[in-house]
Design an enzyme around this catalytic site. Structure first.
Site, PDB file in Angstrom:
ATOM      1  N   ASP A  68       0.868  -1.181   0.000  1.00 35.36           N
ATOM      2  CA  ASP A  68       0.000   0.000   0.000  1.00 35.36           C
ATOM      3  C   ASP A  68       0.907   1.234   0.000  1.00 35.36           C
ATOM      4  O   ASP A  68       2.132   1.122  -0.156  1.00 35.36           O
ATOM      5  CB  ASP A  68      -1.005  -0.035   1.167  1.00 35.36           C
ATOM      6  CG  ASP A  68      -0.365   0.247   2.519  1.00 35.36           C
ATOM      7  OD1 ASP A  68       0.888   0.345   2.589  1.00 35.36           O
ATOM      8  OD2 ASP A  68      -1.111   0.379   3.503  1.00 35.36           O
ATOM      9  N   CYS A  95       3.104  -2.962   4.020  1.00 34.81           N
ATOM     10  CA  CYS A  95       2.261  -1.816   4.383  1.00 34.81           C
ATOM     11  C   CYS A  95       3.065  -0.991   5.377  1.00 34.81           C
ATOM     12  O   CYS A  95       4.283  -1.146   5.462  1.00 34.81           O
ATOM     13  CB  CYS A  95       0.893  -2.254   4.901  1.00 34.81           C
ATOM     14  SG  CYS A  95       0.896  -3.124   6.484  1.00 34.81           S
ATOM     15  N   GLY A  96       2.429  -0.106   6.109  1.00 38.57           N
ATOM     16  CA  GLY A  96       3.179   0.761   7.011  1.00 38.57           C
ATOM     17  C   GLY A  96       3.921  -0.026   8.079  1.00 38.57           C
ATOM     18  O   GLY A  96       5.110   0.179   8.319  1.00 38.57           O
ATOM     19  N   THR A  97       3.214  -0.955   8.714  1.00 35.62           N
ATOM     20  CA  THR A  97       3.818  -1.767   9.772  1.00 35.62           C
ATOM     21  C   THR A  97       4.030  -3.210   9.353  1.00 35.62           C
ATOM     22  O   THR A  97       4.749  -3.946  10.036  1.00 35.62           O
ATOM     23  CB  THR A  97       2.891  -1.796  11.003  1.00 35.62           C
ATOM     24  OG1 THR A  97       1.614  -2.303  10.563  1.00 35.62           O
ATOM     25  CG2 THR A  97       2.728  -0.409  11.607  1.00 35.62           C
ATOM     26  N   GLY A  98       3.357  -3.649   8.316  1.00 35.79           N
ATOM     27  CA  GLY A  98       3.348  -5.068   7.930  1.00 35.79           C
ATOM     28  C   GLY A  98       2.232  -5.827   8.628  1.00 35.79           C
ATOM     29  O   GLY A  98       1.985  -6.999   8.310  1.00 35.79           O
ATOM     30  N   HIS A 130      10.891 -23.294   9.088  1.00 37.08           N
ATOM     31  CA  HIS A 130       9.959 -23.959  10.006  1.00 37.08           C
ATOM     32  C   HIS A 130       8.494 -23.805   9.596  1.00 37.08           C
ATOM     33  O   HIS A 130       7.707 -24.722   9.806  1.00 37.08           O
ATOM     34  CB  HIS A 130      10.124 -23.400  11.436  1.00 37.08           C
ATOM     35  CG  HIS A 130      11.384 -23.869  12.106  1.00 37.08           C
ATOM     36  ND1 HIS A 130      11.612 -23.739  13.461  1.00 37.08           N
ATOM     37  CD2 HIS A 130      12.505 -24.462  11.595  1.00 37.08           C
ATOM     38  CE1 HIS A 130      12.802 -24.242  13.758  1.00 37.08           C
ATOM     39  NE2 HIS A 130      13.378 -24.666  12.646  1.00 37.08           N
ATOM     40  N   HIS A 161       8.200 -30.243  11.130  1.00 38.49           N
ATOM     41  CA  HIS A 161       7.460 -29.001  10.899  1.00 38.49           C
ATOM     42  C   HIS A 161       6.235 -29.217  10.005  1.00 38.49           C
ATOM     43  O   HIS A 161       5.257 -28.489  10.091  1.00 38.49           O
ATOM     44  CB  HIS A 161       8.376 -27.934  10.293  1.00 38.49           C
ATOM     45  CG  HIS A 161       9.579 -27.682  11.145  1.00 38.49           C
ATOM     46  ND1 HIS A 161       9.486 -27.145  12.408  1.00 38.49           N
ATOM     47  CD2 HIS A 161      10.894 -27.942  10.932  1.00 38.49           C
ATOM     48  CE1 HIS A 161      10.694 -27.066  12.941  1.00 38.49           C
ATOM     49  NE2 HIS A 161      11.571 -27.543  12.071  1.00 38.49           N
TER      50      HIS A 161
HETATM   51  C1  RB5 Z   1      -1.926   3.040   6.317  1.00 35.52           C
HETATM   52  O1  RB5 Z   1      -1.875   4.327   6.840  1.00 35.52           O
HETATM   53  C2  RB5 Z   1      -1.525   2.024   7.369  1.00 35.52           C
HETATM   54  O2  RB5 Z   1      -2.541   1.861   8.280  1.00 35.52           O
HETATM   55  C3  RB5 Z   1      -1.151   0.710   6.716  1.00 35.52           C
HETATM   56  O3  RB5 Z   1      -0.101   0.918   5.840  1.00 35.52           O
HETATM   57  C4  RB5 Z   1      -0.679  -0.405   7.639  1.00 35.52           C
HETATM   58  O4  RB5 Z   1       0.333   0.046   8.484  1.00 35.52           O
HETATM   59  C5  RB5 Z   1      -1.716  -1.141   8.352  1.00 35.52           C
HETATM   60  O5  RB5 Z   1      -1.450  -2.099   9.101  1.00 35.52           O
END
Ligand code: RB5
Length: 149
Positions: A8, A65-68, A98, A133
């Site tokens: 994203d 994404c921002g955090t994954g 694994h 596994h």
């Molecule tokens: C988008 O702002 C953010 O929420 C998305 O990239 C992600 O981090 C969600 O988990």
């Protein structure tokens, strides 16, 4: 081998490092977007890559994404997808050895370009160990079957 890559807007800036790691490994890839910093919804890109893996259009995937977190949660809604949210090299290795993870999720706002490059190389170059596994993965499949009833 072919890798599907999706992100994203929060993962867009990290995508180049992931693609470079794939190219440097002489592996093919399909880029499922997004291709700008314009705001999009991460489940849409998780779906594109998860379906590509399940349809065997690609062998494995990388999602960003921002955090994954969000994009891995979405991908893991698909039966047969084992998406590992990775923040260190050891986890990238274990996800393959694994867990036989077929998608790795990274966070564009928490992972450096150098780390993303390294994690991607580890992920695509590491094989599943099988053995004990596999029994555990079979149990995950059993959960999916149970939930589908
Ligand atoms: C988008 O702002 C953010 O929420 C998305 O990239 C992600 O981090 C969600 O988990």
């Amino acid at each position: 081998m072919k890798i599907g890559v999706g992100c994203d807007h929060g993962g867009f800036n990290l995508k180049d490092s992931v693609l470079k790691a794939i190219k440097d490994s002489n592996v093919e890839y399909i880029d499922y977007g997004t291709n700008s910093l314009d705001s999009v919804d991460y489940p849409d890109y998780a779906s594109l890559v998860a379906k590509a893996v399940l349809n065997k259009d690609v062998d494995m995937g990388v999602l960003i994404c921002g955090t994954g977190i969000g994009i891995s949660i979405a991908a893991n809604k698909y039966n047969g997808i084992r998406c590992a949210h990775v923040t260190d090299g050891f986890s990238a290795q274990m996800a393959r050895e694994h867990n036989n993870a077929n998608i790795m999720a990274l966070g564009g706002r928490i992972t450096s370009s150098d780390d993303a490059y390294a994690f991607t190389k580890i992920f695509i170059q590491t094989n599943f160990e099988g053995g004990r596994h596999q029994k555990r993965l079979d149990k995950i499949s059993n959960i999916e079957t149970e939930q589908s009833k």
